[in-house]
Design an enzyme around this catalytic site. Structure first.
Site, PDB file in Angstrom:
ATOM      1  N   TRP A 193       7.742 127.876  20.082  1.00 21.35           N
ATOM      2  CA  TRP A 193       6.491 127.759  19.400  1.00 21.35           C
ATOM      3  C   TRP A 193       5.569 126.554  19.976  1.00 21.35           C
ATOM      4  O   TRP A 193       4.297 126.838  20.152  1.00 21.35           O
ATOM      5  CB  TRP A 193       6.661 127.285  17.758  1.00 21.35           C
ATOM      6  N   ASP A 234       3.180 120.255  14.633  1.00 19.61           N
ATOM      7  CA  ASP A 234       3.396 121.546  13.937  1.00 19.61           C
ATOM      8  C   ASP A 234       4.806 121.330  13.201  1.00 19.61           C
ATOM      9  O   ASP A 234       5.840 121.335  13.487  1.00 19.61           O
ATOM     10  CB  ASP A 234       3.776 122.774  14.919  1.00 19.61           C
ATOM     11  N   LYS A 239       8.046 128.830   4.886  1.00 23.04           N
ATOM     12  CA  LYS A 239       9.297 128.205   5.013  1.00 23.04           C
ATOM     13  C   LYS A 239       9.785 127.364   3.856  1.00 23.04           C
ATOM     14  O   LYS A 239      10.627 127.818   3.215  1.00 23.04           O
ATOM     15  CB  LYS A 239       9.677 127.288   6.202  1.00 23.04           C
TER      16      LYS A 239
END
Length: 359
Positions: free
Chosen positions: A102, A171, A195
């Site tokens: 990511w 992030d 999540k």
């Protein structure tokens, strides 16, 4: 009802109490005779939901008044582009710490927009650890430093965040709300909800107000953070149901005792699964170094692909779902986000011990 032990990496488990409350209100929310999904985003009924979610997030994370909270769409992936579009001027450079896929994607998007550089990386070690050893004091051309706080694919997590004199952007999609953090250490935090925060569809952005004032003025209106801050994230139709679910999850966090209790439970859950790995005499091999192990995503491999496949098949028979590892790492991954109960981790650890004895 036979609920699965849900170890999916995302979208992932939601608290049962949240699902049950949403179910009870689905057809008639607060006496409106409509579902939340049917409410106008300009109505008072929805406005209360929207502002409640924002206030709860502010209280739980202790977000100072010097920050704004935005509810956006497009997931973290859109933030990979929005951040450099807004905050990477031509004369500056965005710096990245690479800790997984990511952060690589965030770098790739920023590189299309402006100058970038990698200040630290664990890529050569297949992202088995967090590279803490770097300096930022002399980065006079820096627009910001970007990190990814938890790495779902590789199972690593920052245990301490860098102290830096340049804007720090994180992030936190896969570990926000899982532990206490000092929001003031960051200039911008962003997180896809799927999540720990709620269902997919809404992205939370926590941004310092003085950083908002520095947005590049040539950015398209819908991609400008100022646009959404000025309109309380209601410039266009927001993902209303996802924000409603976010508010329910935040209520659940409060009833569970807040972030301190959540963090303690997450550590306990992770210790149970990691103990099963460490006591397996090498049958289960962890991917992450011990000082970088994630409390959200436990990654490990078995001695062969054949055993891995048998493990996954037998696990599914025991209602242990979503344990497949990512293709770039292989093996298995147990994602044990906030809503995954302690019982699920105990069940998994016992299954791992029984499987090892048999095979």
């Amino acid at each position: 009802m036979n609920r699965a032990y849900n170890f999916n990496a995302g979208p992932s488990a939601l608290p049962l109490a949240v699902l049950e409350k949403a179910q009870s209100e689905l057809l008639n929310f607060n006496g409106t005779g409509m579902s939340v999904m049917e409410l106008s985003h300009r109505s008072q009924a929805y406005d209360e939901v929207h502002n409640k979610a924002k206030q709860l997030l502010k209280e739980i994370l202790r977000v100072p008044d010097s920050y704004d909270i935005l509810f956006l769409q497009g997931g973290a992936s859109l933030q990979f582009a929005m951040i450099p579009m807004n905050f990477l001027p031509q004369e500056k450079k965005a710096y990245f710490v690479l800790t997984g896929s990511w952060s690589e994607k965030a770098l790739k998007e920023a590189s299309k927009i402006g100058k970038t550089d990698v200040i630290a990386s664990s890529k050569e070690a297949n992202y088995t650890h967090i590279p803490y050893d770097f300096q930022t004091e002399n980065l006079h051309d820096a627009a910001y430093l970007h990190i990814t706080s938890n790495n779902t694919i590789f199972g690593t997590q920052w245990k301490k965040f860098p102290k830096t004199n340049i804007p720090l952007i994180a992030d936190m999609s896969s570990d926000i709300l899982s532990r206490e953090i000092n929001v003031e250490q960051f200039d911008l935090i962003y997180a896809g909800a799927q999540k720990n925060l709620g269902p997919s569809g809404v992205t939370v952005v926590i941004i310092r107000k003085d950083l908002l004032e520095k947005t590049n003025n040539y950015v398209p209106t819908i991609l400008n953070y100022q646009t959404h801050a000025n309109k309380n994230s209601l410039y266009n139709t927001p993902p209303t149901f996802a924000i409603y679910m976010l508010s329910l999850v935040l209520e659940w966090v409060q009833t569970e005792g807040g972030l301190l209790k959540i963090e303690q439970r997450n550590k306990e859950k992770a210790e149970i699964v990691y103990r099963a790995i460490d006591e397996s005499e090498g049958f289960y091999k962890p991917h992450a170094h011990q000082d970088s192990r994630s409390n959200m995503n436990v990654t490990f491999t078995l001695p062969s692909k054949e055993l891995t496949q048998q493990f996954l098949e037998k696990a599914k028979e025991q209602n242990l779902i979503g344990l497949n590892g990512h293709r770039s790492v292989g093996g298995c991954r147990a994602s044990i986000y906030n809503a995954v109960p302690l019982e699920a981790c105990e069940k998994l650890a016992q299954f791992m011990a029984d499987f090892r004895k048999k095979y």
